[in-house]
Design a protein around this motif. Structure first.
Motif, mmCIF file in Angstrom:
data_model
loop_
_atom_site.group_PDB
_atom_site.id
_atom_site.type_symbol
_atom_site.label_atom_id
_atom_site.label_comp_id
_atom_site.label_asym_id
_atom_site.label_seq_id
_atom_site.Cartn_x
_atom_site.Cartn_y
_atom_site.Cartn_z
ATOM 1 N N ASP A 84 -1.772 0.367 -14.733
ATOM 2 C CA ASP A 84 -1.581 -0.371 -13.485
ATOM 3 C C ASP A 84 -2.821 -1.179 -13.118
ATOM 4 O O ASP A 84 -3.928 -0.638 -13.065
ATOM 5 C CB ASP A 84 -1.238 0.619 -12.361
ATOM 6 N N LYS B 204 3.094 1.886 -1.920
ATOM 7 C CA LYS B 204 3.419 2.191 -3.313
ATOM 8 C C LYS B 204 2.240 2.785 -4.081
ATOM 9 O O LYS B 204 2.393 3.221 -5.219
ATOM 10 C CB LYS B 204 3.884 0.919 -4.030
ATOM 11 N N GLY B 205 1.073 2.799 -3.482
ATOM 12 C CA GLY B 205 -0.098 3.333 -4.164
ATOM 13 C C GLY B 205 -1.368 2.780 -3.576
ATOM 14 O O GLY B 205 -1.342 1.887 -2.714
ATOM 15 N N ALA B 206 -2.469 3.305 -4.048
ATOM 16 C CA ALA B 206 -3.771 2.906 -3.502
ATOM 17 C C ALA B 206 -4.139 1.495 -3.934
ATOM 18 O O ALA B 206 -3.681 0.992 -4.963
ATOM 19 C CB ALA B 206 -4.845 3.875 -3.975
ATOM 20 N N TRP B 207 -4.959 0.853 -3.125
ATOM 21 C CA TRP B 207 -5.600 -0.399 -3.513
ATOM 22 C C TRP B 207 -7.102 -0.146 -3.540
ATOM 23 O O TRP B 207 -7.715 0.130 -2.522
ATOM 24 C CB TRP B 207 -5.277 -1.523 -2.538
ATOM 25 N N HIS C 90 -3.835 -2.004 -8.392
ATOM 26 C CA HIS C 90 -4.785 -1.286 -7.536
ATOM 27 C C HIS C 90 -6.222 -1.747 -7.785
ATOM 28 O O HIS C 90 -7.107 -1.501 -6.972
ATOM 29 C CB HIS C 90 -4.707 0.224 -7.806
ATOM 30 N N ASN D 130 0.812 -1.220 0.000
ATOM 31 C CA ASN D 130 0.000 0.000 0.000
ATOM 32 C C ASN D 130 0.845 1.270 0.000
ATOM 33 O O ASN D 130 0.372 2.335 -0.410
ATOM 34 C CB ASN D 130 -0.944 0.014 1.196
ATOM 35 N N ARG E 185 -2.721 -3.832 -1.575
ATOM 36 C CA ARG E 185 -2.063 -3.796 -2.878
ATOM 37 C C ARG E 185 -0.998 -4.901 -2.935
ATOM 38 O O ARG E 185 -0.215 -5.069 -2.012
ATOM 39 C CB ARG E 185 -1.425 -2.424 -3.091
#
Length: 327
Positions: free
Chosen positions: A126, A35-38, A129, A33, A90
């Motif tokens: 991506d 590294k970015g949204a899930w 996510h 998470n 994520r």
């Protein structure tokens, strides 16, 4: 699209579907998470691992490797049908894929297959996510077999996700088109190899037509088929309680015939339809209760909650049948 299920909610949903779950370490909080949204999630992706040996496979999918940190999926579906939960949030499983596929999976608007992907891991959008991810233990060479118990677990996992989202009222999993293979998402992937995704989606849809506790082929398999005339004949003449029919019209469940069996046949037909309706409601209520129980927190024995509710519903069904017969 929908908010991802909580770890507790997905655990309850899987167990309600009859999935044998193994919880691996701190899987509930093991994710990427940072590294970015899930989420929002749009579907679920099925993979094969290209590995052999459950212990090694689970360790790899949980921890990853030097070039790709774990978790590499949310759950590992082993050869013996057990599902090892290795992460929640994520995960590095989907990578890059085709935005056209994402759009059609989100809308569940494709035919038997999503459009053939034209983008892959290096140039795609991506997907980590947007999807749940399930790694299935298999060499991926097209020769390594898929044991029936493993394939059944794959079907159950996907059905459990859809049921749980339906119970929340999400517009996710309206049918099984929210379930795709990695090869349908990314142009440079071939997994899963060894079965066809349209067949898997059909099997998930078939499972969703029954209750979460459905066990096809078992001694206690539910029977949702309406009673036939032959069934009514057998029931009406059990132990010779009813006199032999004068002619075929005696079996006709039409009041104008007024045959020996009309009252009993009509009663059985009505009761049969009522029981099928109750079964459908029980299935929906069980899924909803499982999800709600999972949301309460990890201190709740969700299996006990679901069992208690199912028992109460069964008692209510028995009471309804008794009262109807007495009336």
């Amino acid at each position: 699209m929908a908010t991802p299920l909580s770890a507790a909610a997905v655990l309850a949903a899987l167990r309600a579907e009859g999935v044998r779950v193994v919880e691996v370490g701190d899987w509930r909080t093991h994710n990427r998470n940072h590294k970015g949204a899930w989420g929002p999630v749009n579907g679920s992706i099925v993979h094969h691992t290209v590995t052999k040996g459950t212990a090694n496979t689970v360790a790899l999918c949980r921890d990853g490797h030097s070039a790709l940190p774990g978790p590499l999926c949310h759950g590992v579906i082993a050869k013996d049908g057990q599902v090892h939960m290795v992460g929640w949030g994520r995960a590095n499983h989907a990578g890059g894929g085709d935005p056209a596929v994402l759009a059609q999976v989100t809308a569940e608007s494709y035919g038997s297959r999503p459009p053939k992907p034209t983008r892959g891991n290096s140039n795609g959008t991506d997907g980590n996510h947007a999807f749940y991810g399930w790694e299935c233990e298999n060499l991926g060479d097209g020769k390594d077999p898929w044991p029936a118990v493993q394939y059944d677990a794959i079907v159950r996992v996907q059905a459990a996700l859809i049921r749980a989202h339906r119970a929340k009222g999400d517009d996710w999993g309206l049918d099984a088109k929210s379930i795709i293979g990695h090869l349908e998402w990314s142009s440079d992937k071939v997994d899963p190899r060894g079965f066809a995704m349209p067949d898997l989606r059909a099997d998930v849809a078939e499972r969703l037509a029954h209750s979460a506790s459905w066990n096809p082929g078992s001694a206690n398999e539910e029977n949702d088929m309406p009673l036939t005339t032959a069934d009514l004949k057998l029931l009406c003449t059990e132990d010779g309680i009813w006199p032999a029919p004068k002619d075929a019209s005696d079996y006709n469940p039409d009041p104008k015939h007024k045959g020996h069996y009309w009252a009993l046949g009509t009663h059985i037909a009505v009761q049969s339809e009522g029981i099928r309706a109750v079964r459908r409601e029980v299935a929906a209520n069980t899924a909803a209760i499982a999800t709600l129980a999972g949301l309460i927190g990890t201190g709740v024995d969700t299996a006990a909650v679901v069992a208690a509710v199912e028992a109460a519903i069964k008692d209510a069904v028995i009471d309804v049948n008794i009262n109807t017969q007495e009336a």
